[in-house]
Design a protein around this motif. Structure first.
Motif, PDB file in Angstrom:
ATOM      1  N   LEU A  62     -25.458 -20.589   5.358  1.00 30.31           N
ATOM      2  CA  LEU A  62     -24.480 -21.180   4.452  1.00 30.31           C
ATOM      3  C   LEU A  62     -23.353 -20.185   4.184  1.00 30.31           C
ATOM      4  CD1 LEU A  62     -23.961 -23.616   2.417  1.00 30.31           C
ATOM      5  CD2 LEU A  62     -24.938 -22.097   0.699  1.00 30.31           C
ATOM      6  N   PRO A  63     -22.093 -20.591   4.335  1.00 26.67           N
ATOM      7  CA  PRO A  63     -20.983 -19.690   4.002  1.00 26.67           C
ATOM      8  C   PRO A  63     -20.998 -19.356   2.511  1.00 26.67           C
ATOM      9  CG  PRO A  63     -20.220 -21.511   5.372  1.00 26.67           C
ATOM     10  CD  PRO A  63     -21.617 -21.842   4.955  1.00 26.67           C
ATOM     11  N   VAL A  64     -21.054 -18.078   2.205  1.00 22.48           N
ATOM     12  CA  VAL A  64     -21.079 -17.610   0.823  1.00 22.48           C
ATOM     13  C   VAL A  64     -19.964 -16.584   0.656  1.00 22.48           C
ATOM     14  CG1 VAL A  64     -22.402 -16.392  -0.946  1.00 22.48           C
ATOM     15  CG2 VAL A  64     -23.559 -17.989   0.590  1.00 22.48           C
ATOM     16  N   LEU A  65     -19.159 -16.779  -0.373  1.00 15.27           N
ATOM     17  CA  LEU A  65     -18.056 -15.869  -0.656  1.00 15.27           C
ATOM     18  C   LEU A  65     -18.253 -15.272  -2.043  1.00 15.27           C
ATOM     19  CD1 LEU A  65     -15.298 -14.638   0.032  1.00 15.27           C
ATOM     20  CD2 LEU A  65     -14.227 -16.724  -0.895  1.00 15.27           C
ATOM     21  N   LEU A  66     -18.331 -13.958  -2.096  1.00 20.87           N
ATOM     22  CA  LEU A  66     -18.450 -13.230  -3.358  1.00 20.87           C
ATOM     23  C   LEU A  66     -17.102 -12.604  -3.688  1.00 20.87           C
ATOM     24  CD1 LEU A  66     -21.723 -11.333  -2.397  1.00 20.87           C
ATOM     25  CD2 LEU A  66     -21.598 -13.415  -3.755  1.00 20.87           C
ATOM     26  N   ILE A  67     -16.578 -12.911  -4.858  1.00 24.98           N
ATOM     27  CA  ILE A  67     -15.306 -12.335  -5.287  1.00 24.98           C
ATOM     28  C   ILE A  67     -15.523 -11.693  -6.649  1.00 24.98           C
ATOM     29  CG2 ILE A  67     -12.872 -12.775  -5.810  1.00 24.98           C
ATOM     30  CD1 ILE A  67     -12.929 -15.167  -4.013  1.00 24.98           C
ATOM     31  N   ALA A  68     -15.085 -10.455  -6.787  1.00 21.91           N
ATOM     32  CA  ALA A  68     -15.273  -9.740  -8.042  1.00 21.91           C
ATOM     33  C   ALA A  68     -14.034  -8.927  -8.360  1.00 21.91           C
ATOM     34  CB  ALA A  68     -16.500  -8.839  -7.967  1.00 21.91           C
ATOM     35  N   SER A  69     -13.837  -8.689  -9.637  1.00 22.53           N
ATOM     36  CA  SER A  69     -12.741  -7.845 -10.093  1.00 22.53           C
ATOM     37  C   SER A  69     -13.091  -6.386  -9.870  1.00 22.53           C
ATOM     38  CB  SER A  69     -12.468  -8.099 -11.572  1.00 22.53           C
ATOM     39  OG  SER A  69     -11.740  -7.029 -12.137  1.00 22.53           O
ATOM     40  N   GLY A  70     -12.193  -5.666  -9.224  1.00 19.92           N
ATOM     41  CA  GLY A  70     -12.452  -4.263  -8.948  1.00 19.92           C
ATOM     42  C   GLY A  70     -12.455  -3.388 -10.187  1.00 19.92           C
ATOM     43  N   LYS A  71     -11.854  -3.857 -11.283  1.00 21.85           N
ATOM     44  CA  LYS A  71     -11.763  -3.022 -12.481  1.00 21.85           C
ATOM     45  C   LYS A  71     -13.139  -2.699 -13.034  1.00 21.85           C
ATOM     46  CE  LYS A  71      -9.466  -2.576 -16.930  1.00 21.85           C
ATOM     47  NZ  LYS A  71      -8.517  -3.150 -17.903  1.00 21.85           N
ATOM     48  N   GLN A  72     -14.072  -3.652 -12.936  1.00 26.27           N
ATOM     49  CA  GLN A  72     -15.401  -3.393 -13.485  1.00 26.27           C
ATOM     50  C   GLN A  72     -16.196  -2.422 -12.615  1.00 26.27           C
ATOM     51  OE1 GLN A  72     -17.864  -6.930 -13.449  1.00 26.27           O
ATOM     52  NE2 GLN A  72     -16.612  -7.793 -11.807  1.00 26.27           N
ATOM     53  N   PHE A  73     -15.698  -2.116 -11.414  1.00 29.70           N
ATOM     54  CA  PHE A  73     -16.351  -1.147 -10.538  1.00 29.70           C
ATOM     55  C   PHE A  73     -15.679   0.224 -10.589  1.00 29.70           C
ATOM     56  CE2 PHE A  73     -16.960  -5.140  -7.803  1.00 29.70           C
ATOM     57  CZ  PHE A  73     -18.038  -5.536  -8.569  1.00 29.70           C
ATOM     58  N   ASP A  74     -14.558   0.327 -11.312  1.00 24.85           N
ATOM     59  CA  ASP A  74     -13.795   1.579 -11.374  1.00 24.85           C
ATOM     60  C   ASP A  74     -14.474   2.524 -12.365  1.00 24.85           C
ATOM     61  OD1 ASP A  74     -11.985   3.602 -11.446  1.00 24.85           O
ATOM     62  OD2 ASP A  74     -10.249   2.361 -11.967  1.00 24.85           O
ATOM     63  N   SER A  75     -15.011   3.625 -11.891  1.00 26.84           N
ATOM     64  CA  SER A  75     -15.729   4.577 -12.736  1.00 26.84           C
ATOM     65  C   SER A  75     -14.807   5.579 -13.418  1.00 26.84           C
ATOM     66  CB  SER A  75     -16.780   5.324 -11.907  1.00 26.84           C
ATOM     67  OG  SER A  75     -16.164   6.026 -10.844  1.00 26.84           O
ATOM     68  N   ASN A  76     -13.492   5.445 -13.213  1.00 26.92           N
ATOM     69  CA  ASN A  76     -12.537   6.336 -13.856  1.00 26.92           C
ATOM     70  C   ASN A  76     -12.403   5.945 -15.327  1.00 26.92           C
ATOM     71  OD1 ASN A  76     -10.309   7.764 -14.809  1.00 26.92           O
ATOM     72  ND2 ASN A  76      -9.149   7.548 -12.906  1.00 26.92           N
ATOM     73  N   CYS A  77     -13.029   6.707 -16.199  1.00 31.08           N
ATOM     74  CA  CYS A  77     -13.052   6.354 -17.620  1.00 31.08           C
ATOM     75  C   CYS A  77     -11.663   6.384 -18.239  1.00 31.08           C
ATOM     76  CB  CYS A  77     -13.973   7.303 -18.388  1.00 31.08           C
ATOM     77  SG  CYS A  77     -15.717   7.133 -17.923  1.00 31.08           S
ATOM     78  N   ARG A  78     -10.820   7.287 -17.782  1.00 28.20           N
ATOM     79  CA  ARG A  78      -9.466   7.345 -18.330  1.00 28.20           C
ATOM     80  C   ARG A  78      -8.711   6.057 -18.026  1.00 28.20           C
ATOM     81  NH1 ARG A  78      -6.053  12.660 -17.127  1.00 28.20           N
ATOM     82  NH2 ARG A  78      -7.828  13.447 -18.347  1.00 28.20           N
ATOM     83  N   ALA A  79      -8.891   5.547 -16.820  1.00 28.10           N
ATOM     84  CA  ALA A  79      -8.237   4.287 -16.458  1.00 28.10           C
ATOM     85  C   ALA A  79      -8.773   3.124 -17.286  1.00 28.10           C
ATOM     86  CB  ALA A  79      -8.423   4.010 -14.966  1.00 28.10           C
ATOM     87  N   GLN A  80     -10.018   3.245 -17.724  1.00 28.80           N
ATOM     88  CA  GLN A  80     -10.628   2.201 -18.541  1.00 28.80           C
ATOM     89  C   GLN A  80     -10.308   2.371 -20.025  1.00 28.80           C
ATOM     90  OE1 GLN A  80     -12.071  -0.315 -17.198  1.00 28.80           O
ATOM     91  NE2 GLN A  80     -12.414   0.414 -15.121  1.00 28.80           N
ATOM     92  N   GLY A  81      -9.648   3.465 -20.374  1.00 28.60           N
ATOM     93  CA  GLY A  81      -9.319   3.710 -21.771  1.00 28.60           C
ATOM     94  C   GLY A  81     -10.493   4.230 -22.571  1.00 28.60           C
ATOM     95  N   ILE A  82     -11.473   4.848 -21.892  1.00 24.45           N
ATOM     96  CA  ILE A  82     -12.671   5.373 -22.555  1.00 24.45           C
ATOM     97  C   ILE A  82     -12.534   6.885 -22.684  1.00 24.45           C
ATOM     98  CG2 ILE A  82     -15.177   5.578 -22.436  1.00 24.45           C
ATOM     99  CD1 ILE A  82     -15.202   3.057 -20.719  1.00 24.45           C
TER     100      ILE A  82
END
Length: 557
Positions: A460-480
């Motif tokens: 079965l064709p399966v397409l996974l799409i996700a936002s890259g921001k939740q995978f970005d471990s750069n805390c400064r970019a996340q405002g943490i």
């Protein structure tokens, strides 16, 4: 409707009744005096008006029960006004005749005098403030619901479905874009069926549905019980019944074409369960948008909590026979504090939703598309059924949907996940699913050879799409800035990414993973977790391109 609506109106009516008895008894008593008669008259008139507004508001939206309860406000509020007016007139006559206004000497005891003095000075103000405050909130909610009902028509169709062994009936809202009589007559063109995230009505994916339709493919959104315009189920939702109800609604609409399931967040988990317990043969593709089997377990595991790790090992030791019928649903063992807390929150907000306290919480939709539908979208978060739907779907445990899904895990998929030391389980899509799919230009067909020693026999064709921001471990970019919070976020980011990879390797031999990382040409902003309702045109184009090889109108930079 929400039974707490009747409860609030009845409680206010009970206070009004007590106030009416207080006013009448004070007027008729020889040893008491009704103070603030003009205030009582104004108050009675206000509550009489409130009764008319609440009755009219709920009557206009068809909530006869709430309207009937509000009618009972009329009698005590009219009595308050009438007897306060009579007392005021009588006291004026007494003053003209020189009769004292207050005669404690006629009381039987000093205690009775003190009691009446306290009642005369405390009871009115306490009940005035309570009834006016909560009564005003009930009026605001009733009028706002009436305005929403007048301003926004139901866009789709209510389809009657049968559930709970045939004993119960209710209606699900199915809303289609681009699905006309000609498409239905041909019956071959795939129809995209969109399932929303937990707590989201169909309007949250309206822009995506329209974007898919603009690409030449019909799209339909189904509101699960209690969301949007669907009728509530009035009980804790059984996930198996829900997916079967969705299948019934699609069949009765009717949609006889092949379908592509598009699930966002928990909607993706509902899509997976649909493939196991509903008519999977009609499904020719699945798209999962930011989907995780159980976010609470994954986050807890990511934080490396010892008790959770020990309990999660029990999931790996479950005996699986390789066939879904023989599988039993294993108990999910982990710290339930978070889920119990969330369930209590939904229950509490469900109880207070009829008094409009939650209306101010609905202000987070910056960038919502289509912009002209934002008012309609917000109205579905402000009604009395929203938190009730969340509470019933959550089911008090939060893991019920995941628990049911676990019962379909087969040994091949389980073995791969054990080998990868992954804590969560889910079933691969069923063997033979996807055989009806035919699109030689599809990007998903490039993996025709499948993965080595596949965990899934499905193509079965399966397409996974996700936002890259939740995978970005750069805390400064996340405002943490806090170091401890940064460590937590980095753990989450890694495990979120790994979850998508595990999905890709186990759901189907024909799965692809698309990561939305850079600026999207739709608005030239970075792709965030809200991309489903802020960048629907880009997302629709990406889905259609991957599945059917059509060139998207927009893309990523």
């Amino acid at each position: 409707g929400n039974e707490f609506t009747d409860m609030w109106i009845a409680l206010i009516g009970l206070l009004l009744g007590a106030q009416a008895l207080f006013v009448i008894s004070a007027y008729r008593a020889t040893s008491r005096y009704l103070y603030w008669t003009i205030v009582w008259m104004i108050y009675g008139a206000i509550m009489f008006l409130f009764s008319l507004l609440v009755t009219g508001g709920y009557g206009s939206i068809g909530d006869g029960s709430a309207a009937a309860w509000a009618i009972f406000w009329l009698i005590p509020s009219a009595s308050i006004f009438f007897y306060a007016a009579k007392a005021r007139r009588g006291y004026a006559v007494d003053r003209m005749m020189g009769i004292p206004e207050y005669r404690p000497r006629l009381a039987e005891s000093r205690g009775a005098v003190l009691f009446y003095v306290a009642m005369d000075n405390v009871f009115p103000w306490l009940t005035w403030i309570s009834c006016l405050f909560f009564g005003l909130l009930v009026v605001i909610q009733a009028l706002c619901l009436a305005n929403d009902h007048r301003a926004y028509d139901r866009p789709g169709t209510l389809v009657p479905i049968q559930t709970n062994g045939g004993e119960d009936w209710y209606k699900l809202h199915v809303w289609c874009v681009g699905y006309d009589a000609d498409t239905q007559a041909k019956g071959k063109a795939p129809v995209f069926v969109l399932l929303t995230d937990f707590g989201m009505p169909s309007t949250s994916m309206m822009g995506l549905a329209q974007g898919i339709a603009n690409s030449g493919h019909p799209a339909c959104i189904v509101d699960r019980p209690g969301y949007g315009w669907s009728e509530p189920g009035y009980w804790d939702q059984n996930p198996s019944d829900v997916v079967k109800s969705i299948n019934q609604a699609l069949t009765k609409y009717p949609i006889n074409n092949p379908i592509v399931l598009v699930g966002w967040g928990d909607g993706g988990v509902w899509s997976q369960l649909y493939m196991q317990e509903a008519d999977y043969t009609r499904v020719v593709g699945v798209v999962l948008l930011d989907t995780y089997p159980n976010l609470e377990i994954l986050q807890t595991y990511a934080l490396n909590r010892t008790t959770t790790l020990q309990n999660l090992r029990q999931l790996r030791s479950v005996s699986l026979s390789g066939t879904t019928k023989a599988n039993t649903i294993p108990e999910v063992h982990f710290d339930k504090t978070l889920e119990e807390s969330a369930s209590r929150m939904f229950s509490n907000w469900r109880a207070v939703s009829p008094i409009a306290l939650h209306r101010a919480r609905n202000n987070k939709w910056t960038g919502f598309e289509p912009e002209d539908a934002l008012g309609m979208h917000r109205s579905l978060f402000r009604n009395n059924l929203y938190y009730q739907a969340k509470y019933f779907e959550y089911g008090g445990t939060g893991a019920k949907l995941y628990q049911i899904l676990l019962g379909h895990v087969v040994s091949a998929t389980d073995a791969v996940l054990v080998y990868h030391h992954w804590p969560l389980r889910w079933p691969s899509f069923r063997e033979g699913s996807g055989s009806a799919f035919s699109s030689p230009k599809s990007a998903l067909n490039r993996r025709a050879g499948g993965v080595p020693l596949p965990a899934s026999n499905s193509k079965l064709p399966v397409l996974l799409i996700a936002s890259g921001k939740q995978f970005d471990s750069n805390c400064r970019a996340q405002g943490i800035t806090d170091s401890e919070e940064c460590t937590k976020w980095q753990a989450f980011a890694w495990f979120f990414y790994r979850q998508q990879i595990e999905y890709q390797q186990t759901l189907s031999q024909n799965a692809a993973f698309l990561l939305c990382t850079s600026a999207v040409s739709e608005d030239d902003k970075l792709c965030d977790t809200d991309f489903v309702w802020t960048r629907p045109n880009w997302l629709a184009a990406a889905i259609v391109k991957q599945l059917f090889g059509q060139s998207p109108a927009t893309g990523t930079k």
